[in-house]
Design an enzyme around this catalytic site. Sequence first.
Site, PDB file in Angstrom:
ATOM      1  N   GLU A   1      -6.141  -5.155  10.015  1.00  0.00           N
ATOM      2  CA  GLU A   1      -5.126  -4.153  10.342  1.00  0.00           C
ATOM      3  C   GLU A   1      -5.489  -3.454  11.654  1.00  0.00           C
ATOM      4  O   GLU A   1      -6.302  -2.517  11.661  1.00  0.00           O
ATOM      5  CB  GLU A   1      -5.046  -3.106   9.232  1.00  0.00           C
ATOM      6  CG  GLU A   1      -4.643  -3.671   7.891  1.00  0.00           C
ATOM      7  CD  GLU A   1      -3.962  -2.614   7.027  1.00  0.00           C
ATOM      8  OE1 GLU A   1      -2.834  -2.856   6.607  1.00  0.00           O
ATOM      9  OE2 GLU A   1      -4.556  -1.549   6.805  1.00  0.00           O
TER      10      GLU A   1
ATOM     11  N   GLY B   1       1.632   2.136  10.709  1.00  0.00           N
ATOM     12  CA  GLY B   1       2.566   3.255  10.608  1.00  0.00           C
ATOM     13  C   GLY B   1       3.210   3.633  11.930  1.00  0.00           C
ATOM     14  O   GLY B   1       3.828   4.688  12.049  1.00  0.00           O
TER      15      GLY B   1
ATOM     16  N   HIS C   1      -9.680   1.345   4.257  1.00  0.00           N
ATOM     17  CA  HIS C   1      -8.446   1.462   5.033  1.00  0.00           C
ATOM     18  C   HIS C   1      -8.705   2.376   6.238  1.00  0.00           C
ATOM     19  O   HIS C   1      -9.482   3.325   6.142  1.00  0.00           O
ATOM     20  CB  HIS C   1      -7.327   2.033   4.154  1.00  0.00           C
ATOM     21  CG  HIS C   1      -5.989   1.983   4.825  1.00  0.00           C
ATOM     22  ND1 HIS C   1      -5.597   2.938   5.722  1.00  0.00           N
ATOM     23  CD2 HIS C   1      -5.002   1.066   4.758  1.00  0.00           C
ATOM     24  CE1 HIS C   1      -4.393   2.612   6.187  1.00  0.00           C
ATOM     25  NE2 HIS C   1      -4.008   1.482   5.613  1.00  0.00           N
TER      26      HIS C   1
ATOM     27  N   GLU D   1      -7.099   4.722   7.459  1.00  0.00           N
ATOM     28  CA  GLU D   1      -6.857   6.153   7.206  1.00  0.00           C
ATOM     29  C   GLU D   1      -8.066   6.788   6.522  1.00  0.00           C
ATOM     30  O   GLU D   1      -8.371   7.964   6.742  1.00  0.00           O
ATOM     31  CB  GLU D   1      -5.572   6.335   6.377  1.00  0.00           C
ATOM     32  CG  GLU D   1      -4.332   6.122   7.238  1.00  0.00           C
ATOM     33  CD  GLU D   1      -3.140   5.548   6.513  1.00  0.00           C
ATOM     34  OE1 GLU D   1      -3.065   5.633   5.281  1.00  0.00           O
ATOM     35  OE2 GLU D   1      -2.260   4.989   7.204  1.00  0.00           O
TER      36      GLU D   1
ATOM     37  N   GLY E   1       2.540  -1.198   4.271  1.00  0.00           N
ATOM     38  CA  GLY E   1       2.683   0.217   3.947  1.00  0.00           C
ATOM     39  C   GLY E   1       4.149   0.585   3.787  1.00  0.00           C
ATOM     40  O   GLY E   1       4.764   0.358   2.746  1.00  0.00           O
ATOM     41  N   GLY E   2       4.723   1.137   4.848  1.00  0.00           N
ATOM     42  CA  GLY E   2       6.094   1.656   4.824  1.00  0.00           C
ATOM     43  C   GLY E   2       7.109   0.736   4.159  1.00  0.00           C
ATOM     44  O   GLY E   2       7.884   1.179   3.296  1.00  0.00           O
TER      45      GLY E   2
ATOM     46  N   SER F   1       2.614  -2.322  10.269  1.00  0.00           N
ATOM     47  CA  SER F   1       4.056  -2.404  10.546  1.00  0.00           C
ATOM     48  C   SER F   1       4.653  -3.772  10.246  1.00  0.00           C
ATOM     49  O   SER F   1       5.588  -4.210  10.923  1.00  0.00           O
ATOM     50  CB  SER F   1       4.355  -1.980  11.989  1.00  0.00           C
ATOM     51  OG  SER F   1       3.949  -0.633  12.195  1.00  0.00           O
TER      52      SER F   1
ATOM     53  N   ASN G   1       0.867  -1.168   0.000  1.00  0.00           N
ATOM     54  CA  ASN G   1       0.000   0.000   0.000  1.00  0.00           C
ATOM     55  C   ASN G   1       0.911   1.227   0.000  1.00  0.00           C
ATOM     56  O   ASN G   1       1.464   1.584   1.023  1.00  0.00           O
ATOM     57  CB  ASN G   1      -0.901  -0.028   1.254  1.00  0.00           C
ATOM     58  CG  ASN G   1      -1.736   1.227   1.387  1.00  0.00           C
ATOM     59  OD1 ASN G   1      -1.800   2.052   0.468  1.00  0.00           O
ATOM     60  ND2 ASN G   1      -2.383   1.395   2.533  1.00  0.00           N
ATOM     61  N   TRP G   2       1.065   1.802  -1.172  1.00  0.00           N
ATOM     62  CA  TRP G   2       2.015   2.927  -1.305  1.00  0.00           C
ATOM     63  C   TRP G   2       1.471   4.223  -0.709  1.00  0.00           C
ATOM     64  O   TRP G   2       2.194   5.198  -0.571  1.00  0.00           O
ATOM     65  CB  TRP G   2       2.356   3.148  -2.789  1.00  0.00           C
ATOM     66  CG  TRP G   2       3.203   2.084  -3.405  1.00  0.00           C
ATOM     67  CD1 TRP G   2       3.526   0.859  -2.872  1.00  0.00           C
ATOM     68  CD2 TRP G   2       3.861   2.139  -4.675  1.00  0.00           C
ATOM     69  NE1 TRP G   2       4.336   0.157  -3.739  1.00  0.00           N
ATOM     70  CE2 TRP G   2       4.551   0.925  -4.854  1.00  0.00           C
ATOM     71  CE3 TRP G   2       3.925   3.098  -5.693  1.00  0.00           C
ATOM     72  CZ2 TRP G   2       5.303   0.650  -5.999  1.00  0.00           C
ATOM     73  CZ3 TRP G   2       4.653   2.834  -6.845  1.00  0.00           C
ATOM     74  CH2 TRP G   2       5.340   1.615  -6.985  1.00  0.00           C
ATOM     75  N   LYS G   3       0.177   4.244  -0.408  1.00  0.00           N
ATOM     76  CA  LYS G   3      -0.474   5.447   0.139  1.00  0.00           C
ATOM     77  C   LYS G   3      -0.197   6.651  -0.784  1.00  0.00           C
ATOM     78  O   LYS G   3      -0.111   6.474  -1.993  1.00  0.00           O
ATOM     79  CB  LYS G   3      -0.022   5.686   1.581  1.00  0.00           C
ATOM     80  CG  LYS G   3      -0.175   4.417   2.421  1.00  0.00           C
ATOM     81  CD  LYS G   3      -0.084   4.627   3.905  1.00  0.00           C
ATOM     82  CE  LYS G   3      -0.263   3.280   4.598  1.00  0.00           C
ATOM     83  NZ  LYS G   3      -0.338   3.383   6.043  1.00  0.00           N
TER      84      LYS G   3
END
Length: 255
Positions: free
Chosen positions: A170, A176, A98, A100, A237-238, A216, A13-15
């Site tokens: 999640e 994150g 998601h 966010e 993500g990251g 994470s 997930n590159w956001k």
Amino acid sequence: MNKQLRKVVIAGNWKMNKTRPEAIELINQIKPLADNVSCEIVVCVPYTALETAIQAVKGTNIKVGAQNVHFEKSGAFTGEISADMLKELGVDYVIIGHSERRQYFGETDTTVNKRTKAALQAGLIPIMCVGELLEEREADITEEVVSRQIKLDMAGFTADEVKKTVIAYEPVWAIGTGKTATNEQAGEACGLIRNVIAKLHGKDVADAVTIQYGGSMNAQNAADLLKQEDVDGGLIGGASLKAEDFGIIIKAANT
Ligand code: PGA
């Protein structure tokens, strides 16, 4: 046990990261790491990089996903993108609900339900996200919260629609933050999601659904998380923005 029956999906997930040239660069770095692997590999890129990413992954087994989709087919919805538009572009997957989006953009279980339905109807594979807040885990209501989300987000789904949906568990407190759920917490929550589905649609359907862990996940902890019986992949993500780390996670999913 039944883990072998399920498709393992490793999705990045590159956001809101990466311009088109940066997307090409990252995909080119991921390509060799995705060679000859049995799991499904997906990169969920910003809308602006979708077409570029689709071109860049041609001839590989990497799939491209979007990060949201609107539930209406077309019309006066300024700023929105329909499932048919994504499908026509060559997109295969789409992240829905998601945390966010739930936190910053007013996403609710009702809209998650509508978006997921619309994605399925257009032939996209939804990656539908659920997960509890820190205070909900601390109040010991994780099971209630996640069960409720699954029931509402998938309300009215046929067994076939449930089977086609990838669920990402999640925990919001792990996204994150560098705080990963323990292997046991991740396995337990993915297992409880499978139980909810089994109660609603039977064991065969539940056994067929891919349930990812996200929050994470990284090069260090992926192997142990992915070993859990009910964890069928990851939404990352990251660590998906670093080819080397993403490659290690892909490898961990294939051993
Ligand atoms: P993270 O993000 O891996 O950076 O925690 C996961 C996600 O938001 O899907």
